[in-house]
Design a protein around this motif. Structure first.
Motif, PDB file in Angstrom:
ATOM      1  N   LYS A 239       4.192  -1.100   7.756  1.00  0.00           N
ATOM      2  CA  LYS A 239       5.570  -1.432   8.130  1.00  0.00           C
ATOM      3  C   LYS A 239       5.860  -1.064   9.586  1.00  0.00           C
ATOM      4  CE  LYS A 239       7.775   0.431   4.513  1.00  0.00           C
ATOM      5  NZ  LYS A 239       8.853   0.694   3.522  1.00  0.00           N
ATOM      6  N   ARG A 240       5.212   0.004  10.062  1.00  0.00           N
ATOM      7  CA  ARG A 240       5.413   0.389  11.459  1.00  0.00           C
ATOM      8  C   ARG A 240       4.857  -0.677  12.396  1.00  0.00           C
ATOM      9  NH1 ARG A 240       2.382   4.819  11.954  1.00  0.00           N
ATOM     10  NH2 ARG A 240       3.998   6.220  11.139  1.00  0.00           N
ATOM     11  N   GLN A 243       7.204  -3.610  12.343  1.00  0.00           N
ATOM     12  CA  GLN A 243       8.474  -3.270  12.992  1.00  0.00           C
ATOM     13  C   GLN A 243       8.352  -3.299  14.514  1.00  0.00           C
ATOM     14  OE1 GLN A 243       9.782   0.302  11.107  1.00  0.00           O
ATOM     15  NE2 GLN A 243      11.897  -0.391  10.903  1.00  0.00           N
TER      16      GLN A 243
END
Length: 620
Positions: A239-240, A243
């Protein structure tokens, strides 16, 4: 030997090695198979097999050596046409052989229409003059720009075994995990069909339908596709990355569709196509990004005079889909609403023939519920597998076997003097300018046009027909161009799927009547010969024009002789055509009536009766 199993899974990869003489083809193959530099290599090696455990994918590779001599050209072409992948070789110590790839070999592959991916391989790396270093990426970039079929470029040495196994690993990978269906190299984006497939997968994994994959849903997806859970730290890391790279890729609820698509684009850009392919194949997709045949339980074993229809369960599902996407509740689907239904299918199925313009629409071009269901009925009749695949892609969650049913044989319907069918297939015959296209246009609510446009290809339209008593049936009209009748009737089973046939003629034109009568007799004879006789109706079109003398008398006499109904008169503009379509459906609903009998057919029937009565007398 086929390279795919019944389920569409690759059981082998065939790699053909081609290139100029002396570029190291045979040495490369021998070194890859034996993991040693061969002291002696014949001019052309026999096919060499790398076993299934040679590479991680567990698929055996057959390597075919070729000769570039003119005498062997026919064999070379044959092998190239059978290749799953092509390895094109040049010699690192002979710059001219590299130039020959773009001046001869690559254009030659295009000329032969070879669709297999190409791996460009520089052999004899150990013999390159160190005083003339070469940047492979710089040299190959313009060639790869021109020839998009090139998947990979690699240099190797059979003498030192540098990167020799990698050559055929990349060739196998190009076949098992192809780039072309997934990624547009020029635009550097996922291809539309890939996006549609991934969107469907995302929606299937988004169990709570909140528009994002939560950590639990992501983990379930990982286990389903790769048989291993994601650690909490790995989920955070994924997810990082999303993002940091794409706005809106992650929400408070989890990984969004945008983020999901971005991740797969990233895998592909980094050469990890096997990751995306593993996901696609787990959800039933083949190399063309369509659902595989083995997960489409379409009934295939049925007689020629049986057809496939949607079940009530499938029709109820489609009615629900229609209501769901009719966002303005106006009883019709606008083009945008219609396209939204198929965003998770490989493409919108009704934008091309034979489905485009085959159903009733409003004056604004919107699709009515009758038009919507009629399109599905038409697709089920013509291509049940395609229909079922689209049903599943748009969210049909029931047992796929419950979506389609096989109808009873028409020969049984004739004996029982009734049918259980809900969809009737009608062939529309007639000479040119008899009004066939006008009849089809009238059926789907098109306004009459006096401009004559000949129909050169088979055309279909479909619509619902209300019957006396309130029942509703779907009628499919198939226009048969006059020039195509001979070819159609040459097939013995051509009338097997036909429930009723109509024959139009221009009642003001004597030739049109005579030609229509000829067509009627041809179809009647074919029905008698094949055993697939069909109910037939004559339609006297343009009835409001002055009829040619004796037209009514002649047509009435012919229909009486053949045991058919009298011709149905209709006007030029087909203003009262609804009753015509109702009569067509009625004829199909009574399959034992209105089947024309020629004199030859009557004599054959009388002869059979005579033989049967004689046998009964002898038996007595």
């Amino acid at each position: 030997m086929p390279s795919r199993s019944a389920a569409g899974v690759r059981t082998g990869v065939r790699v053909v090695v081609a290139g100029d003489r002396g570029t190291g083809k045979s040495s490369l193959i021998s070194a890859a198979a034996s993991d040693a530099f061969p002291e002696y290599v014949p001019a052309v090696l026999p096919p060499t097999r790398l076993p299934s455990d040679f590479y991680p994918d567990g698929v055996p590779v057959t390597i075919v050596d070729t000769s570039s001599s003119m005498e062997s050209r026919i064999k070379l072409i044959d092998e190239l046409k059978r290749a799953d992948a092509v390895v094109l070789t040049y010699a690192c110590d002979q710059p001219m052989t590299l130039s020959r790839l773009s001046s001869f070999w690559l254009p030659e592959l295009r000329k032969l229409e070879i669709k297999a991916p190409v791996i460009v391989v520089g052999c004899k790396l150990d013999l390159r003059d160190e005083r003339q270093p070469m940047n492979l990426e710089q040299v190959m970039a313009p060639i790869m720009q021109q020839f998009r079929e090139i998947e990979t470029c690699i240099e190797c040495s059979s003498a030192t075994l540098i990167q020799v196994p990698d050559v055929f690993y990349y060739a196998q990978k190009a076949v098992l995990h192809p780039t072309a269906p997934l990624f547009d190299q020029e635009k550097q984006t996922l291809k539309p069909r890939c996006i549609r497939a991934l969107k469907r997968i995302f929606m299937l994994c988004d169990h709570d339908m909140d528009g994002a994959l939560s950590d639990a849903e992501l983990n379930e997806f990982q286990v389903k596709c790769f048989n291993a859970p994601l650690q909490p730290a790995e989920i955070v890391g994924v997810k990082r990355v999303v993002q940091e790279r794409i706005r809106g890729g992650v929400s408070d609820l989890g990984l969004t569709l945008e983020g999901f698509l971005f991740l797969h684009a990233l895998f592909i850009e980094k050469g990890r196509l096997e990751t995306t392919w593993a996901v696609l194949r787990k959800f039933g997709y083949n190399d063309e990004l369509k659902l595989r045949d083995d997960i489409l339980p379409v009934p295939t074993k049925h007689a020629p005079d049986q057809t496939v229809e949607l079940t009530n369960e499938a029709i109820d599902f489609l009615r629900g889909i229609f209501r769901l996407y009719d966002s303005d509740n106006d009883g019709s689907l606008q083009p945008s609403e219609f396209d939204d239904i198929f965003v998770t299918a490989p493409e919108s199925p009704w934008t091309v023939d034979p489905y485009v313009d085959a159903a009733e629409r409003t004056p604004q071009g919107n699709l009515t519920i009758n038009g919507f269901l009629s399109e599905w009925a038409l697709m089920t009749t013509l291509d049940p597998s395609y229909c079922l695949a689209n049903l599943i892609c748009i969210g049909y969650g029931g047992d796929p076997t419950s979506a389609l049913r096989v109808t009873r044989r028409r020969s049984v319907d004739r004996k029982k003097k009734q049918t259980e069918k809900n969809v009737f297939h009608c062939f529309v015959f007639g000479p040119k300018k008899s009004g066939k296209s006008a009849l089809l246009n009238s059926f789907i609510g098109r306004t009459f046009s006096s401009n004559y446009t000949p129909t050169n290809d088979v055309r279909y339209v479909a619509n619902a027909v209300e019957q006396i008593g309130g029942s509703q049936k779907t009628l499919i009209l198939q226009e048969i161009p006059e020039d195509g009748v001979k070819k159609l009737l040459s097939n013995k089973e051509c009338l097997a799927a036909c429930d009723v046939a109509v024959f139009l003629y221009d009642s003001s034109d004597e030739y049109s009547w005579k030609r229509s009568r000829e067509l009627l007799l041809d179809v009647a004879r074919r029905g008698e010969e094949s055993g697939y006789g069909v109910p037939c109706l004559l339609i006297a079109a343009k009835d409001d024009l002055d009829p040619f003398p004796m037209s009514l008398q002649n047509s009435a006499r012919v229909t009486q002789q053949l045991g058919m109904e009298a011709p149905i008169p209709v006007g030029v503009k087909l203003r009262d055509s609804k009753s015509v379509f109702s009569r067509i459906v009625s004829a199909a609903e009574h399959p034992h009536l209105s089947i024309p009998e020629t004199e030859k057919g009557k004599k054959r029937k009388r002869y059979r009766r005579l033989v049967n009565s004689s046998l009964m007398f002898v038996s007595g």
